[in-house]
Design a protein around this motif. Sequence first.
Motif, PDB file in Angstrom:
ATOM      1  N   SER A 224      32.812  43.911  37.794  1.00 44.71           N
ATOM      2  CA  SER A 224      34.212  43.625  37.484  1.00 44.71           C
ATOM      3  C   SER A 224      34.680  42.573  38.471  1.00 44.71           C
ATOM      4  N   THR A 225      35.700  41.803  38.077  1.00 44.54           N
ATOM      5  CA  THR A 225      36.264  40.842  39.028  1.00 44.54           C
ATOM      6  C   THR A 225      37.770  40.978  39.034  1.00 44.54           C
ATOM      7  N   GLY A 226      38.380  40.831  40.199  1.00 44.13           N
ATOM      8  CA  GLY A 226      39.841  40.844  40.298  1.00 44.13           C
ATOM      9  C   GLY A 226      40.312  41.480  41.598  1.00 44.13           C
TER      10      GLY A 226
ATOM     11  N   LEU B  40      41.882  45.103  41.621  1.00 46.11           N
ATOM     12  CA  LEU B  40      41.129  46.284  41.180  1.00 46.11           C
ATOM     13  C   LEU B  40      40.733  47.212  42.329  1.00 46.11           C
ATOM     14  N   LEU B  41      40.955  48.501  42.092  1.00 51.10           N
ATOM     15  CA  LEU B  41      40.505  49.541  43.024  1.00 51.10           C
ATOM     16  C   LEU B  41      39.585  50.472  42.252  1.00 51.10           C
ATOM     17  N   LYS B  42      38.660  51.081  42.989  1.00 51.38           N
ATOM     18  CA  LYS B  42      37.807  52.091  42.345  1.00 51.38           C
ATOM     19  C   LYS B  42      38.676  53.270  41.931  1.00 51.38           C
ATOM     20  N   VAL B  43      38.199  54.025  40.977  1.00 55.76           N
ATOM     21  CA  VAL B  43      39.029  55.083  40.387  1.00 55.76           C
ATOM     22  C   VAL B  43      39.449  56.126  41.426  1.00 55.76           C
ATOM     23  N   ASP B  44      38.667  56.300  42.485  1.00 60.79           N
ATOM     24  CA  ASP B  44      39.007  57.328  43.481  1.00 60.79           C
ATOM     25  C   ASP B  44      39.720  56.744  44.700  1.00 60.79           C
TER      26      ASP B  44
ATOM     27  N   ALA C  84      50.645  48.994  46.292  1.00 57.13           N
ATOM     28  CA  ALA C  84      51.509  48.095  45.515  1.00 57.13           C
ATOM     29  C   ALA C  84      50.703  46.966  44.872  1.00 57.13           C
ATOM     30  N   GLY C  85      50.915  46.768  43.576  1.00 57.67           N
ATOM     31  CA  GLY C  85      50.300  45.647  42.872  1.00 57.67           C
ATOM     32  C   GLY C  85      48.880  45.890  42.405  1.00 57.67           C
ATOM     33  N   LYS C  86      48.304  47.022  42.795  1.00 55.10           N
ATOM     34  CA  LYS C  86      46.889  47.282  42.449  1.00 55.10           C
ATOM     35  C   LYS C  86      46.794  48.180  41.208  1.00 55.10           C
ATOM     36  N   ILE C  87      45.663  48.127  40.554  1.00 51.37           N
ATOM     37  CA  ILE C  87      45.367  49.034  39.423  1.00 51.37           C
ATOM     38  C   ILE C  87      43.929  49.532  39.582  1.00 51.37           C
ATOM     39  N   HIS C  88      43.625  50.594  38.882  1.00 54.01           N
ATOM     40  CA  HIS C  88      42.242  51.075  38.894  1.00 54.01           C
ATOM     41  C   HIS C  88      41.383  50.206  37.977  1.00 54.01           C
TER      42      HIS C  88
ATOM     43  N   ILE D 194      32.845  45.595  42.331  1.00 52.47           N
ATOM     44  CA  ILE D 194      34.010  44.751  42.040  1.00 52.47           C
ATOM     45  C   ILE D 194      33.950  43.503  42.916  1.00 52.47           C
ATOM     46  N   ALA D 195      34.059  42.333  42.301  1.00 50.83           N
ATOM     47  CA  ALA D 195      34.145  41.083  43.068  1.00 50.83           C
ATOM     48  C   ALA D 195      35.613  40.724  43.251  1.00 50.83           C
ATOM     49  N   ASN D 196      35.946  40.216  44.408  1.00 53.67           N
ATOM     50  CA  ASN D 196      37.307  39.691  44.627  1.00 53.67           C
ATOM     51  C   ASN D 196      37.438  38.350  43.933  1.00 53.67           C
TER      52      ASN D 196
END
Length: 408
Positions: A190-192, A195-199, A204-208, A231-233
């Motif tokens: 995934s890239t973005g 993005l945070l891992k589900v756990d 603020a501003g982040k999503i899983h 996840i890539a930044n």
Amino acid sequence: MLSVTEARERILSVFQTTASETISLIESSGRILAVDIAAANDLPLFNNSAMDGFAIRSVDSSNAAPASPLTLSVVADIPAGSAPTVTLGQGQAARIMTGAQIPAGADAVIPVEHTDFNERSAGQPAPQQVTFTRIVKTGENIRLRGTDLPAGNMVLKKGHFLKPQDLGLLAMLGIANIQVYKKPRIALLSTGDELLKVDEPLTAGKIHDSNSYALAALIESANAEVIYLGIANDTRESVKSLLQKAIAENVDLIVSSAGVSVGAFDFVKEVIESNGSLNFWRVNMRPGKPLAFGEYNGKPFIGLPGNPVSAFVGFEVFVRPVLEKLSGRSDRSKPTVKVRCGEEIESDGRESYLRAKIRNENGIHTATLTGNQGSGNLLSLVQADALLIIPAGVKCVPVGQEVDAILL
Ligand code: AMP
Ligand code: MG
């Protein structure tokens, strides 16, 4: 802009079926046969009884009737798994169990329920004699050798997707090891920056990251192996370092999501081109227009869109067919079916994949859309049974018209 069909053809043209390997039968469910299978033996293997009862000579029963009961002497007891040695003569019978081999001389089996022998619980010895009151037809309750499948007949073709019942049949034929195509190995990232891992706790501003989970499960549903890279930044370096990991893993295909659109931080296309090439990066479809295909360091790469519904649709339309080709599968795992539109549907002229619920209306599969078709609205995909395919160039589909649908 490139049509879906042309985009799919371009993608499929670079893939070849994987090599084959031999695995044990028990591991082979969901795998694809790499060879044709012919029956090495007859099925059934030998003439056997379809019932628990008594093997007889049908000719002996020709006068049996309620008014003239027939009594035969029981000369043998034949459990399943034994090889009978008797030959029945006139007036003789053998007790026989379901699946046991028919003795010589016998040509029919009368079920125990149709005789006077009432000791039917396990462990009861065979009677000396048995009596019954009806004619028994030649061949009654006998399963003849080779009637289900004669030796030499083709059973399953190369490219066949092995289902549980196939494993049963292969076991009947004594096939303990089986040649199948290797599972394709698919790198997933995934890239973005959002993005945070589900756990991980949300800030603020982040999503899983949801695409990784849905896409990994989709890849597995197509019987391919997922090599999950994380996840890539939204930086060149981060995207590049995950792509390098994919190269080191020697995968058949790299699949990413997001970062392939025209945003200021969409670095994926640029990184691909720095060490490979892009074949295309847009397709005339909805959802899922920003969809990239190319190669990175010689490995095929598909960049799915970031929006969760677009990523899912992109997988079904482009990645699943690739996995089927790689794995040698000869049929489609999700063939399209015709459904009737239960409401008027507007489209924008791009080939569209719309989420719909299918209900049975007087025997006709009828589709209604599951609400808001925004490409981030995953709930409407969760509620859907199918993706309706509205062809390119169509702006309006009237109620009652048939359209193709991919059943989910
Ligand atoms: P992008 O293609 O990077 O512009 O992303 C498009 C949209 O998809 C944005 O709203 C992203 O936040 C969202 N998105 C991208 N990747 C993911 C992901 N892995 N899981 C959930 N949403 C995502
Ligand atoms: Mg992004």
